[in-house]
Design an enzyme around this catalytic site. Structure first.
Site, PDB file in Angstrom:
ATOM      1  N   SER A 149      32.164  34.212  39.189  1.00 29.26           N
ATOM      2  CA  SER A 149      33.614  34.265  39.305  1.00 29.26           C
ATOM      3  C   SER A 149      34.154  32.906  39.791  1.00 29.26           C
ATOM      4  CB  SER A 149      34.015  35.414  40.228  1.00 29.26           C
ATOM      5  OG  SER A 149      35.396  35.640  40.180  1.00 29.26           O
ATOM      6  N   ASP A 168      36.336  43.301  31.753  1.00 34.03           N
ATOM      7  CA  ASP A 168      36.711  42.617  32.997  1.00 34.03           C
ATOM      8  C   ASP A 168      38.231  42.570  33.116  1.00 34.03           C
ATOM      9  OD1 ASP A 168      37.122  40.774  35.095  1.00 34.03           O
ATOM     10  OD2 ASP A 168      35.263  39.716  34.631  1.00 34.03           O
ATOM     11  N   HIS A 200      34.387  43.417  36.303  1.00 35.25           N
ATOM     12  CA  HIS A 200      34.182  42.168  37.044  1.00 35.25           C
ATOM     13  C   HIS A 200      33.156  42.324  38.157  1.00 35.25           C
ATOM     14  CE1 HIS A 200      35.466  38.098  38.029  1.00 35.25           C
ATOM     15  NE2 HIS A 200      35.521  38.429  39.305  1.00 35.25           N
TER      16      HIS A 200
END
Length: 285
Positions: free
Chosen positions: A169, A233, A262
């Site tokens: 991320s 996501d 995610h």
């Protein structure tokens, strides 16, 4: 988003540093502490998990961990952790974590990563996270990974070809920045973002006040790159992973996990299977 909220977020005129801090960094309450122990004229530290951590160490786990502080070029003290699980490990993973976790939250995953891939793991907390000093910012996060890189190289004598850079991320931002400047054994980008404004406004345009311009650095990466992204996501859209993959000159076959979001990519068996294949057969010899 209301017009009032838009201007509150971006301020006027737009300031990339403030934008980056608002959209990307959410330090949790620290889930650990460094307990100082005097050893002659030097001070060593013991990694202590608080009740906020998701798990607690066994005595064997504690023996595998070394923690210390290292300075950054921006005068912050960075909390670092070395998980030495594999005495015969060829690779060490330099891991840059997501925006709402710290070393305590991530430590159990680091043990899983080390055990499954037969690698050691080195990680750090961004400025303002955990017991690292300073405040989180885009400039700091680049100096943070530089400090971690230098500590890993000098303290443990690990060569670049034996280092795998892994970013998750927001952690893909410093990972891509470092990988664009150094050739390493390999790079893993999980749920990467192309840029800050592209995530926030769902646009493919580069704005002059944008932050985290990873999409412009990716073409400079010369190491093998594995991109992993969940197709569902809702935080960083799947299109970002696809765009990053298409810009990587040395990308290997990506892993698009159907139905994954995610935060649950690691729960899929194909995630671990793909990592093992990448580490064992697709990296630089």
């Amino acid at each position: 988003m209301k017009i009032r909220d838009f201007f509150c977020l971006f301020c006027w005129p737009p300031c990339p540093t403030r934008i980056a801090a608002k959209i990307a960094f959410h330090p949790p309450d620290p889930s650990y502490s460094f307990l100082p122990v005097k050893s002659g004229s030097t001070t060593k530290y013991i990694f202590h998990l608080t009740k906020k951590a998701d798990w607690q160490f066994t005595d064997k786990d504690k023996d595998s961990i070394e923690v210390f502080f290292t300075p950054t070029s921006r005068s912050n003290k960075l909390a670092c952790m070395f998980v030495n699980c594999c005495t015969n490990a060829r690779y060490c993973i330099l891991f840059s974590h997501c925006n709402a976790a710290d070393l305590g939250h991530m430590s159990s995953f680091y043990f899983d990563l080390a055990t499954n891939l037969n690698c050691n793991v080195f990680s750090y907390d961004y400025s303002g996270y955990g017991v690292s000093t300073g405040r989180p910012s885009e400039k700091n996060v680049y100096s943070d990974i530089d400090a971690a890189w230098n500590a890993l190289r000098k303290r443990y004598g690990i060569s670049p070809e034996n280092i795998i850079l892994y970013g998750r991320s927001i952690g893909t931002v410093p990972t891509i920045d470092l990988a664009s400047r150094y050739k390493v054994g390999g790079v893993i980008l999980q749920s990467p973002l192309t840029s800050g404004i592209r995530v926030l406004l769902n646009t493919k345009k580069t704005w002059f006040f944008d932050a985290f311009l990873s999409i412009e650095k990716v073409p400079k990466i010369t190491s093998p790159v594995l991109v992993i992204h969940g197709t569902e996501d809702k935080v960083v859209d799947f299109s970002h992973g696809l765009a990053i993959y298409e810009k990587c000159p040395n990308a290997v076959e990506p892993l698009w996990i159907e139905g994954a979001g995610h935060h649950d990519v690691e729960l899929y068996s194909k995630y671990w299977e793909r990592l093992k294949q990448f580490v064992r057969s697709e990296l630089i010899n």
